[in-house]
Design an enzyme around this catalytic site. Structure first.
Site, PDB file in Angstrom:
ATOM      1  N   GLU A  48       1.706 -21.224 -19.000  1.00  0.00           N
ATOM      2  CA  GLU A  48       2.758 -21.142 -18.577  1.00  0.00           C
ATOM      3  C   GLU A  48       3.873 -19.950 -19.910  1.00  0.00           C
ATOM      4  O   GLU A  48       4.757 -19.164 -19.354  1.00  0.00           O
ATOM      5  CB  GLU A  48       3.841 -22.381 -19.009  1.00  0.00           C
ATOM      6  CG  GLU A  48       3.447 -23.159 -17.038  1.00  0.00           C
ATOM      7  CD  GLU A  48       2.601 -23.628 -17.726  1.00  0.00           C
ATOM      8  OE1 GLU A  48       1.057 -24.212 -19.047  1.00  0.00           O
ATOM      9  OE2 GLU A  48       2.309 -25.280 -16.786  1.00  0.00           O
ATOM     10  N   PHE A 110       4.857 -39.995 -13.966  1.00  0.00           N
ATOM     11  CA  PHE A 110       3.433 -38.941 -14.599  1.00  0.00           C
ATOM     12  C   PHE A 110       4.462 -37.226 -14.515  1.00  0.00           C
ATOM     13  O   PHE A 110       4.978 -37.092 -13.178  1.00  0.00           O
ATOM     14  CB  PHE A 110       2.469 -39.206 -13.806  1.00  0.00           C
ATOM     15  CG  PHE A 110       1.929 -37.790 -13.748  1.00  0.00           C
ATOM     16  CD1 PHE A 110       0.646 -38.153 -14.984  1.00  0.00           C
ATOM     17  CD2 PHE A 110       1.351 -36.992 -12.838  1.00  0.00           C
ATOM     18  CE1 PHE A 110      -0.578 -37.437 -14.999  1.00  0.00           C
ATOM     19  CE2 PHE A 110       0.435 -35.813 -13.590  1.00  0.00           C
ATOM     20  CZ  PHE A 110       0.096 -35.944 -14.207  1.00  0.00           C
ATOM     21  N   GLN A 111       4.452 -37.419 -15.815  1.00  0.00           N
ATOM     22  CA  GLN A 111       4.489 -35.241 -16.177  1.00  0.00           C
ATOM     23  C   GLN A 111       5.662 -34.784 -15.600  1.00  0.00           C
ATOM     24  O   GLN A 111       6.467 -33.786 -15.358  1.00  0.00           O
ATOM     25  CB  GLN A 111       4.483 -34.624 -15.098  1.00  0.00           C
ATOM     26  CG  GLN A 111       2.323 -34.242 -15.092  1.00  0.00           C
ATOM     27  CD  GLN A 111       1.339 -33.358 -14.892  1.00  0.00           C
ATOM     28  OE1 GLN A 111       1.599 -33.004 -13.711  1.00  0.00           O
ATOM     29  NE2 GLN A 111       0.174 -32.929 -15.465  1.00  0.00           N
ATOM     30  N   LYS A 160      10.297 -32.603  -6.775  1.00  0.00           N
ATOM     31  CA  LYS A 160       9.309 -32.361  -5.706  1.00  0.00           C
ATOM     32  C   LYS A 160      10.224 -32.819  -4.427  1.00  0.00           C
ATOM     33  O   LYS A 160      10.248 -32.101  -3.284  1.00  0.00           O
ATOM     34  CB  LYS A 160       8.665 -33.337  -5.840  1.00  0.00           C
ATOM     35  CG  LYS A 160       7.071 -32.676  -4.502  1.00  0.00           C
ATOM     36  CD  LYS A 160       5.798 -33.089  -5.235  1.00  0.00           C
ATOM     37  CE  LYS A 160       4.858 -32.658  -5.053  1.00  0.00           C
ATOM     38  NZ  LYS A 160       3.079 -33.085  -4.718  1.00  0.00           N
ATOM     39  N   MET A 479       2.125  -9.851 -43.105  1.00  0.00           N
ATOM     40  CA  MET A 479       3.919 -10.052 -43.352  1.00  0.00           C
ATOM     41  C   MET A 479       3.565 -11.180 -44.208  1.00  0.00           C
ATOM     42  O   MET A 479       4.633 -10.972 -45.291  1.00  0.00           O
ATOM     43  CB  MET A 479       4.826 -10.200 -41.539  1.00  0.00           C
ATOM     44  CG  MET A 479       5.979  -9.864 -41.852  1.00  0.00           C
ATOM     45  SD  MET A 479       6.097  -8.873 -43.257  1.00  0.00           S
ATOM     46  CE  MET A 479       6.603  -7.599 -41.444  1.00  0.00           C
TER      47      MET A 479
HETATM   48  C1  LIG Z   1       9.176  -9.610 -38.661  1.00  0.00           C
HETATM   49  C2  LIG Z   1      10.457  -8.769 -37.996  1.00  0.00           C
HETATM   50  C3  LIG Z   1      11.092  -7.635 -38.833  1.00  0.00           C
HETATM   51  C4  LIG Z   1      12.278  -7.321 -38.700  1.00  0.00           C
HETATM   52  N1  LIG Z   1      12.947  -6.522 -38.541  1.00  0.00           N
HETATM   53  C5  LIG Z   1      13.801  -5.574 -38.394  1.00  0.00           C
HETATM   54  C6  LIG Z   1      14.247  -4.332 -38.609  1.00  0.00           C
HETATM   55  O1  LIG Z   1      14.552  -3.751 -40.282  1.00  0.00           O
HETATM   56  N2  LIG Z   1      15.258  -4.035 -38.593  1.00  0.00           N
HETATM   57  C7  LIG Z   1      16.017  -4.192 -36.791  1.00  0.00           C
HETATM   58  O2  LIG Z   1      16.689  -3.700 -35.939  1.00  0.00           O
HETATM   59  N3  LIG Z   1      15.465  -5.607 -36.741  1.00  0.00           N
HETATM   60  C8  LIG Z   1      14.703  -5.931 -36.740  1.00  0.00           C
HETATM   61  N4  LIG Z   1      13.618  -6.986 -36.291  1.00  0.00           N
HETATM   62  C9  LIG Z   1      14.409  -7.719 -35.017  1.00  0.00           C
HETATM   63  C10 LIG Z   1      15.658  -8.613 -35.248  1.00  0.00           C
HETATM   64  O3  LIG Z   1      15.367  -9.652 -35.337  1.00  0.00           O
HETATM   65  C11 LIG Z   1      16.956  -8.282 -34.322  1.00  0.00           C
HETATM   66  O4  LIG Z   1      16.164  -9.163 -33.444  1.00  0.00           O
HETATM   67  C12 LIG Z   1      17.320  -7.129 -33.705  1.00  0.00           C
HETATM   68  O5  LIG Z   1      17.764  -6.561 -35.182  1.00  0.00           O
HETATM   69  C13 LIG Z   1      18.393  -7.098 -33.121  1.00  0.00           C
HETATM   70  O6  LIG Z   1      18.787  -6.099 -32.051  1.00  0.00           O
HETATM   71  P1  LIG Z   1      20.222  -5.960 -31.823  1.00  0.00           P
HETATM   72  O7  LIG Z   1      21.404  -5.811 -33.183  1.00  0.00           O
HETATM   73  O8  LIG Z   1      20.014  -4.695 -30.419  1.00  0.00           O
HETATM   74  O9  LIG Z   1      20.681  -6.854 -30.460  1.00  0.00           O
HETATM   75  P2  LIG Z   1      20.141  -7.403 -29.156  1.00  0.00           P
HETATM   76  O10 LIG Z   1      19.096  -8.540 -29.576  1.00  0.00           O
HETATM   77  O11 LIG Z   1      19.563  -6.395 -28.431  1.00  0.00           O
HETATM   78  O12 LIG Z   1      21.127  -7.644 -28.732  1.00  0.00           O
HETATM   79  C14 LIG Z   1      22.617  -6.739 -27.726  1.00  0.00           C
HETATM   80  C15 LIG Z   1      23.356  -7.096 -28.155  1.00  0.00           C
HETATM   81  O13 LIG Z   1      24.241  -5.793 -27.234  1.00  0.00           O
HETATM   82  C16 LIG Z   1      24.963  -6.664 -26.329  1.00  0.00           C
HETATM   83  N5  LIG Z   1      24.859  -6.210 -24.704  1.00  0.00           N
HETATM   84  C17 LIG Z   1      23.375  -7.045 -24.140  1.00  0.00           C
HETATM   85  N6  LIG Z   1      23.643  -5.652 -22.537  1.00  0.00           N
HETATM   86  C18 LIG Z   1      24.826  -4.959 -23.007  1.00  0.00           C
HETATM   87  C19 LIG Z   1      25.537  -3.827 -22.044  1.00  0.00           C
HETATM   88  N7  LIG Z   1      24.990  -4.299 -21.232  1.00  0.00           N
HETATM   89  N8  LIG Z   1      26.573  -3.639 -23.236  1.00  0.00           N
HETATM   90  C20 LIG Z   1      27.642  -4.437 -23.774  1.00  0.00           C
HETATM   91  N9  LIG Z   1      26.659  -4.577 -24.594  1.00  0.00           N
HETATM   92  C21 LIG Z   1      25.440  -4.947 -24.638  1.00  0.00           C
HETATM   93  C22 LIG Z   1      24.674  -8.406 -26.868  1.00  0.00           C
HETATM   94  O14 LIG Z   1      25.407  -9.055 -26.058  1.00  0.00           O
HETATM   95  C23 LIG Z   1      24.174  -8.373 -27.871  1.00  0.00           C
HETATM   96  O15 LIG Z   1      25.274  -8.414 -28.431  1.00  0.00           O
HETATM   97  C24 LIG Z   1      12.763  -7.664 -36.767  1.00  0.00           C
HETATM   98  C25 LIG Z   1      12.073  -8.748 -36.209  1.00  0.00           C
HETATM   99  C26 LIG Z   1      10.933  -9.250 -36.960  1.00  0.00           C
HETATM  100  C27 LIG Z   1      10.417 -10.563 -35.692  1.00  0.00           C
HETATM  101  C1  LIG Z   2       5.032 -18.910 -33.014  1.00  0.00           C
HETATM  102  C2  LIG Z   2       4.651 -17.840 -34.543  1.00  0.00           C
HETATM  103  N1  LIG Z   2       4.546 -18.964 -35.703  1.00  0.00           N
HETATM  104  C3  LIG Z   2       5.016 -18.040 -37.328  1.00  0.00           C
HETATM  105  C4  LIG Z   2       5.277 -17.086 -37.183  1.00  0.00           C
HETATM  106  C5  LIG Z   2       5.464 -16.236 -38.903  1.00  0.00           C
HETATM  107  N2  LIG Z   2       4.900 -15.428 -38.815  1.00  0.00           N
HETATM  108  C6  LIG Z   2       5.242 -13.693 -39.099  1.00  0.00           C
HETATM  109  S1  LIG Z   2       4.400 -12.895 -39.148  1.00  0.00           S
HETATM  110  C7  LIG Z   2       3.028 -13.912 -39.398  1.00  0.00           C
HETATM  111  C8  LIG Z   2       1.907 -12.985 -39.362  1.00  0.00           C
HETATM  112  C9  LIG Z   2       1.135 -12.116 -38.750  1.00  0.00           C
HETATM  113  O1  LIG Z   2       0.076 -11.873 -38.879  1.00  0.00           O
HETATM  114  P1  LIG Z   2      -0.255 -10.499 -37.597  1.00  0.00           P
HETATM  115  O2  LIG Z   2      -0.132 -11.187 -36.317  1.00  0.00           O
HETATM  116  O3  LIG Z   2      -2.097 -10.530 -38.453  1.00  0.00           O
HETATM  117  O4  LIG Z   2      -0.239  -9.601 -38.005  1.00  0.00           O
HETATM  118  P2  LIG Z   2      -0.123  -8.683 -39.498  1.00  0.00           P
HETATM  119  O5  LIG Z   2       1.935  -8.667 -40.061  1.00  0.00           O
HETATM  120  O6  LIG Z   2      -1.244  -8.463 -40.443  1.00  0.00           O
HETATM  121  O7  LIG Z   2       0.087  -7.182 -38.755  1.00  0.00           O
HETATM  122  C10 LIG Z   2       3.517 -15.141 -38.835  1.00  0.00           C
HETATM  123  C11 LIG Z   2       2.559 -16.473 -39.442  1.00  0.00           C
HETATM  124  C12 LIG Z   2       5.424 -16.370 -35.914  1.00  0.00           C
HETATM  125  N3  LIG Z   2       6.614 -14.970 -36.515  1.00  0.00           N
HETATM  126  N4  LIG Z   2       5.382 -16.933 -34.893  1.00  0.00           N
END
Ligand SMILES: Cc1cc2nc3c(=O)[nH]c(=O)nc-3n(C[C@H](O)[C@H](O)[C@H](O)COP(=O)(O)OP(=O)(O)OC[C@H]3O[C@@H](n4cnc5c(N)ncnc54)[C@H](O)[C@@H]3O)c2cc1C
Ligand SMILES: Cc1ncc(C[n+]2csc(CCOP(=O)(O)OP(=O)(O)O)c2C)c(N)n1
Length: 585
Positions: A48, A110-111, A160, A479
């Protein structure tokens, strides 16, 4: 109609063509109705969570809601991760879940699980339907809530006995007027006028755009480009907003934030007027809050009032849809014959270009090992002329994809930003491919993430969805290893990917095609082969094990405390020791 028939009829009435689901006892009446029609096509996933991420990919790449169907209990609990993922990334998702009969609710049947209780904090709204006469109204409301305002996930939990009961189905109203939920689309004109004046007076402006521009639809991206053209202001974007402004555009500074570019982050830090468009000042963006862009006046356009002043105080909030507000902003700019301070802007661009000259994404591709950055660059060069959609897992590969793959259009980039869900990319790619059967759909993956939802390869094979899983295989949770190296005294605690499967054989076992590439010189031909194969492919791209992703702003640090590639601690890299005491080179 029976309740089960109503569920399927509502999907048809809301234009649902594809549904991602997994059957079970509590949804069998709905599956029985699905069996007897062929308008709504059901895609059988293998878990899922996969249904949810596939529906998210489908939604993000089409602008339409994604729909999923799960059974009660474990079916519903398995859906929690994608629901929270969709909530954090503002993805419209309608999840229909089966529930035990109303007479058994609360009896540890169940479930049975308390689906509305469990999913309350991870949905925009949810409903438990106790009477079949309420079902049609609730289903229509669910589609409305998921897709209007700030999009998000909703759950309709249908016991259901309600699925078996008969009642009256009413078609969706032509215009939903909800008692309490009425998102505002048009921004207040006086505020937009004030914003125009602020922008015209700016000496060091920046446009910081985000996922809200993508959510608003293609017209919002067009208006963003026009605004950048009319003003000549520099543009940066969050991870979620990539593609709204083209990577080849002359105002483009690259992504900002933790792994953003030097020029984007320093321009954010030093600007005097910041125009934030549909972004939410996430902590990956702001870094240390009290040092975030200390001398700027901020304008924030957002459809969700709760996003305003949540973490960062802004001088001028404008509540409304990006497309509506930008249209008014441009109209007023032209009507008032506004012009920018050209001299100041030229000076500002000079500073930005000096930061750009720092070449913060530089890396060395010499020797016989493929550098991960090089792999993404080659992937980009060899796919950029096609209709390509990119999904990702989570980790270093995700950040390298954001840095090195140039997005020119909105809705082509699907990644888990807010929740950072490993396992998102493969099922999301399936959803994208179902929506765009003729497109090239690539999941840029890590060797650890891809194992979390690998089973959906089986669904891809079943539905002839020729997704490409491009694994940057560094044999690490890269990472995690990077943070351990740089921030935890080089103790690589449990971040080595032990006992990796043979990805080529795995692909073959699923009925797909497996490819492996180990040398830079072989990469182009192998990528070409991957593209031309008309079946699902797992591409095992063996890359440098210890490469790190820079720039990097360590969490809690300010924008101007960024770590750049050549400042990385080479010593730390050389002396790494893993949890089993092995020395790594
Ligand atoms: C490993 C990792 C590293 C990351 N590093 C970075 C990084 O270096 N830089 C980075 O940018 N992010 C990074 N992120 C992502 C970060 O965590 C956020 O998800 C991201 O920065 C949020 O983007 P956003 O502010 O555009 O918001 P979103 O989450 O896309 O939110 C959108 C915003 O716009 C508003 N909105 C939605 N629809 C509309 C509309 N029609 N009109 C007006 N407003 C609207 C919402 O209310 C909300 O406030 C990383 C994520 C991971 C997993
Ligand atoms: C479901 C989940 N568990 C744990 C993490 C924490 N986490 C972030 S990046 C990462 C490692 C990812 O490794 P890989 O997919 O090999 O990518 P790489 O960083 O090597 O490119 C982990 C464990 C997560 N983001 N999501």
């Amino acid at each position: 109609m029976t309740g089960a028939q109503m569920v399927v009829q509502a999907m048809k009435d809301h234009g649902v063509e594809h549904l991602f689901g997994y059957p079970g006892g509590a949804v069998l009446p709905i599956y029985d109705v699905l069996f007897q029609q062929d308008e709504v096509k059901h895609i059988l996933v293998r878990h899922e969570q996969g249904a949810g991420h596939a529906a998210e990919g489908y939604a993000r790449s089409t602008g339409k809601p994604g729909v999923m169907l799960v059974t009660s209990g474990p079916g519903a609990t398995n859906a929690v991760t994608p629901l929270q993922d969709a909530l954090m990334d503002s993805i419209p998702l309608v999840c229909i879940s089966g529930q035990v009969p109303t007479t058994l609710i609360g009896s540890d049947a169940f479930q049975e699980c308390d689906t509305v209780g469990i999913t309350r904090p991870c949905t925009k709204h949810n409903w438990l339907v106790k009477d079949v006469e309420d079902l049609a109204r609730i289903l229509h409301e669910a589609f409305y809530v998921a897709t209007s305002g700030r999009p998000g996930p909703v759950v309709v939990d249908v016991p259901k006995d309600v699925q078996f009961a008969t009642g009256t189905y009413t078609p969706p109203p032509s215009r939903v007027v909800h008692e309490s939920y009425r998102p505002r689309l048009d921004g207040e004109i006086e505020r937009i006028r004030a914003a125009v004046a602020m922008l015209a007076g700016a000496k060091k402006p920046i446009i910081y755009s985000g996922g809200g521009v993508i959510n608003s639809g293609p017209e919002a991206s067009r208006l963003l480009r026009e605004l950048a053209e009319v003003t000549g202001f520099p543009v940066t974007s969050t991870l979620m907003g990539l593609g709204a402004y083209p990577a080849s555009g002359k105002a483009w500074l690259g992504m900002l934030g933790m792994h953003g570019t030097y020029q984007a982050n320093l321009a954010m830090h030093d600007c005097d007027v910041m125009l934030c468009i549909g972004a939410r000042f996430d902590d990956r963006i702001t870094g240390r809050l009290d040092a975030f862009s200390p001398n700027s006046k901020k304008i924030h356009i957002d459809i969700d009032p709760s996003s305003i002043n949540k973490t960062v105080h802004v001088e001028l909030p404008i509540i409304g849809d990006v497309g509506h507000v930008l249209a008014d902003m441009l109209r007023i700019w032209k009507e008032e014959k506004r012009a920018v301070d050209a001299e100041a802007l030229a000076g500002w661009w000079k500073r930005i270009d000096a930061w750009r000259a720092r070449n913060c994404l530089a890396y060395r591709q010499d020797g016989g090992t493929i550098m991960p950055q090089y792999a993404i660059q080659r992937l980009y060069e060899l796919t950029k002329h096609r209709k390509t959609f990119i999904t990702t897992e989570v980790g270093q590969h995700q950040m390298w994809a954001a840095q090195f793959y140039g997005f020119e259009e909105p809705n082509r980039w699907m990644t888990s930003g807010g929740l950072g869900t490993m396992g998102y990319g493969l099922p999301a790619a399936l959803g994208v491919q179902i929506a765009h059967p003729d497109a090239l759909v690539i999941d840029i993956a890590g060797d650890a993430s891809v194992q979390m939802t690998m089973q959906e390869m089986s669904a891809a094979v079943q539905y002839g969805a020729p997704i490409k899983i491009f694994i940057l295989n560094n044999q690490y949770m890269g990472m995690v290893r990077q943070w351990q190296q740089l921030l935890h005294g080089n103790r690589l605690s449990h971040s080595y990917s032990e006992a990796l499967p043979d990805f080529v054989k795995l692909a073959e076992a699923f009925g797909g095609v497996g490819l492996r590439c180990e040398k830079p010189g072989d990469l182009d031909a192998a990528i070409e082969e991957m593209i031309t194969v008309d079946r699902p492919v797992i591409f095992d791209c063996c890359v440098a094990n210890l490469a790190n992703c820079f720039p990097m702003i360590p969490s809690g640090k300010a924008h101007n405390e960024m770590m750049l590639p050549d400042e990385a601690t080479d010593e730390a890299v050389a002396n790494a020791i893993d949890a089993k005491g092995r020395e790594l080179v």
